[in-house]
Design a protein around this motif. Structure first.
Motif, PDB file in Angstrom:
ATOM      1  N   TYR A  33      20.402-111.465  73.869  1.00 48.24           N
ATOM      2  CA  TYR A  33      21.739-110.876  73.874  1.00 48.24           C
ATOM      3  C   TYR A  33      22.126-110.531  72.439  1.00 48.24           C
ATOM      4  CZ  TYR A  33      22.056-113.317  78.378  1.00 48.24           C
ATOM      5  OH  TYR A  33      21.829-113.785  79.641  1.00 48.24           O
ATOM      6  N   PHE A  35      25.724-109.513  70.078  1.00 54.02           N
ATOM      7  CA  PHE A  35      27.179-109.605  70.097  1.00 54.02           C
ATOM      8  C   PHE A  35      27.754-109.023  68.809  1.00 54.02           C
ATOM      9  CE2 PHE A  35      27.325-112.751  73.547  1.00 54.02           C
ATOM     10  CZ  PHE A  35      26.074-113.326  73.455  1.00 54.02           C
ATOM     11  N   TYR A  37      31.285-109.974  66.802  1.00 53.29           N
ATOM     12  CA  TYR A  37      32.471-110.814  66.716  1.00 53.29           C
ATOM     13  C   TYR A  37      33.351-110.294  65.584  1.00 53.29           C
ATOM     14  CZ  TYR A  37      30.880-114.661  69.772  1.00 53.29           C
ATOM     15  OH  TYR A  37      30.495-115.433  70.843  1.00 53.29           O
ATOM     16  N   LEU A  47      35.333-112.507  70.243  1.00 52.00           N
ATOM     17  CA  LEU A  47      34.276-111.656  70.777  1.00 52.00           C
ATOM     18  C   LEU A  47      34.804-110.236  70.976  1.00 52.00           C
ATOM     19  CD1 LEU A  47      31.411-111.389  71.997  1.00 52.00           C
ATOM     20  CD2 LEU A  47      32.460-111.865  74.215  1.00 52.00           C
ATOM     21  N   ARG A  50      29.498-107.403  73.883  1.00 52.05           N
ATOM     22  CA  ARG A  50      28.172-107.986  73.990  1.00 52.05           C
ATOM     23  C   ARG A  50      27.258-107.027  74.735  1.00 52.05           C
ATOM     24  NH1 ARG A  50      29.495-112.520  78.600  1.00 52.05           N
ATOM     25  NH2 ARG A  50      29.014-111.232  80.398  1.00 52.05           N
ATOM     26  N   GLU A  52      23.332-106.966  76.746  1.00 51.99           N
ATOM     27  CA  GLU A  52      22.113-107.611  77.218  1.00 51.99           C
ATOM     28  C   GLU A  52      20.930-106.707  76.889  1.00 51.99           C
ATOM     29  OE1 GLU A  52      25.432-109.024  79.939  1.00 51.99           O
ATOM     30  OE2 GLU A  52      24.842-107.155  78.980  1.00 51.99           O
ATOM     31  N   ARG A  95      21.343-113.780  70.192  1.00 49.15           N
ATOM     32  CA  ARG A  95      21.111-115.025  70.931  1.00 49.15           C
ATOM     33  C   ARG A  95      19.919-114.819  71.845  1.00 49.15           C
ATOM     34  NH1 ARG A  95      21.887-116.881  75.954  1.00 49.15           N
ATOM     35  NH2 ARG A  95      22.593-119.008  76.343  1.00 49.15           N
ATOM     36  N   GLY A 100      17.801-121.403  82.273  1.00 47.49           N
ATOM     37  CA  GLY A 100      18.418-122.679  82.603  1.00 47.49           C
ATOM     38  C   GLY A 100      19.043-123.411  81.436  1.00 47.49           C
ATOM     39  N   GLY A 101      19.553-122.681  80.469  1.00 45.43           N
ATOM     40  CA  GLY A 101      20.160-123.385  79.350  1.00 45.43           C
ATOM     41  C   GLY A 101      20.964-122.464  78.470  1.00 45.43           C
ATOM     42  N   SER A 102      21.368-122.981  77.351  1.00 43.89           N
ATOM     43  CA  SER A 102      22.138-122.210  76.388  1.00 43.89           C
ATOM     44  C   SER A 102      21.373-122.149  75.080  1.00 43.89           C
ATOM     45  CB  SER A 102      23.521-122.834  76.187  1.00 43.89           C
ATOM     46  OG  SER A 102      24.263-122.774  77.381  1.00 43.89           O
ATOM     47  N   GLU A 103      21.891-121.435  74.133  1.00 44.06           N
ATOM     48  CA  GLU A 103      21.141-121.184  72.917  1.00 44.06           C
ATOM     49  C   GLU A 103      22.109-120.859  71.780  1.00 44.06           C
ATOM     50  OE1 GLU A 103      18.005-121.614  72.571  1.00 44.06           O
ATOM     51  OE2 GLU A 103      17.528-120.630  70.679  1.00 44.06           O
ATOM     52  N   LYS A 104      21.708-121.197  70.555  1.00 46.69           N
ATOM     53  CA  LYS A 104      22.546-120.947  69.390  1.00 46.69           C
ATOM     54  C   LYS A 104      22.621-119.455  69.085  1.00 46.69           C
ATOM     55  CE  LYS A 104      18.567-121.375  66.357  1.00 46.69           C
ATOM     56  NZ  LYS A 104      17.817-122.266  65.462  1.00 46.69           N
ATOM     57  N   LEU A 105      23.669-119.089  68.359  1.00 51.78           N
ATOM     58  CA  LEU A 105      23.832-117.739  67.840  1.00 51.78           C
ATOM     59  C   LEU A 105      23.275-117.673  66.425  1.00 51.78           C
ATOM     60  CD1 LEU A 105      27.496-117.071  69.001  1.00 51.78           C
ATOM     61  CD2 LEU A 105      25.473-115.864  69.821  1.00 51.78           C
ATOM     62  N   PHE A 107      23.739-115.290  63.141  1.00 52.44           N
ATOM     63  CA  PHE A 107      24.694-114.309  62.633  1.00 52.44           C
ATOM     64  C   PHE A 107      24.170-113.557  61.417  1.00 52.44           C
ATOM     65  CE2 PHE A 107      28.685-115.106  64.881  1.00 52.44           C
ATOM     66  CZ  PHE A 107      28.485-116.370  65.423  1.00 52.44           C
TER      67      PHE A 107
END
Lengths: 117, 113
Positions: A33, A35, A37, A47, A50, A52, A95, A100-105, A107
């Protein structure tokens, strides 16, 4: 490791005109992804838009739109009809997409946008 | 609903002191992130919690930095023996599990004299 580069430390635009902020990134991943900001002097990261990576269509949000060039690893932000309230630091972020999870950004260093009346 | 909140808004301390920074995420958000933003830079990742456990702490710069989230909601970032180089804005963000968008708090500006 992924990196994000914003080559314009500062940009300015006249009120009601259009400005484009540049961002390039480096990754070996194919699914991720991107983004934009906005950070006004209040420090709150807001935000803006974004994208994909699997979508070919460029994202739009009212006066804000992106030009996503996956092959070139480019992700620029276009602000149309600039308003005084658009003045802020703008950060591009990446990102990785994980199952099945999340992840850091990750920058970039940011672009300071000034809007002149 | 309420956004991410962080306290204190500003913190001034002396070199060598211990500080705690608090983050209260959006209700129901299971993922919580800490970032550090030095002057003129973009935010840099410190640590990520999924629930109560630290899923990724690879961004913590050294063992003076530690973070907890004992009940899976509020998180505290702890810095021991502060150094002048720790001066920065510390940002917290939260997101729904598997949700790609992170929502940020207003940050805590830490100044180490």
């Amino acid at each position: 490791a992924q990196t994000v580069t914003q080559s314009q430390p500062e940009m300015s635009v006249q009120e009601a005109e259009t400005v484009t902020l540049s961002c390039t990134y480096d990754t070996s991943e194919s699914d991720y992804y991107l983004f934009w900001y906005k950070q006004p002097p209040s420090r709150q990261m807001i935000l803006v838009i974004r994208q994909e990576a699997y979508k070919q269509q460029n994202a739009t949000e009212n006066r804000f739109s992106v030009n996503f060039q996956k092959a070139a690893k480019s992700f620029s932000l276009k602000i149309s009809d600039s308003q005084l309230g658009d003045a802020a630091m703008y950060f591009c972020a990446y990102r990785r997409r994980v199952q099945g999870g999340s992840e850091k950004l990750v920058f970039g260093k940011g672009t300071k946008l000034t809007v002149n009346p | 609903g309420a956004g991410v909140s962080q306290t204190p808004s500003n913190k001034v301390t002396e070199k060598g002191k211990y500080v705690e920074l608090r983050c209260d995420p959006i209700s129901g958000h299971t993922a919580l992130y800490w970032y550090r933003q030095s002057l003129g830079q973009g935010p840099e990742f410190l640590i990520y919690f999924q629930g109560t456990g630290a899923a990724d702490d690879s961004g913590l710069p050294n063992d003076r930095f530690f973070a907890v989230r004992p009940e899976g909601s509020v998180s505290t970032l702890k810095i021991q023996r502060t150094e002048r180089g720790d001066s920065a804005v510390y940002l917290c963000a939260s997101s729904l599990y598997r949700e790609e968008t992170q929502y940020f708090g207003p940050g805590t500006r830490l100044l180490v004299l």
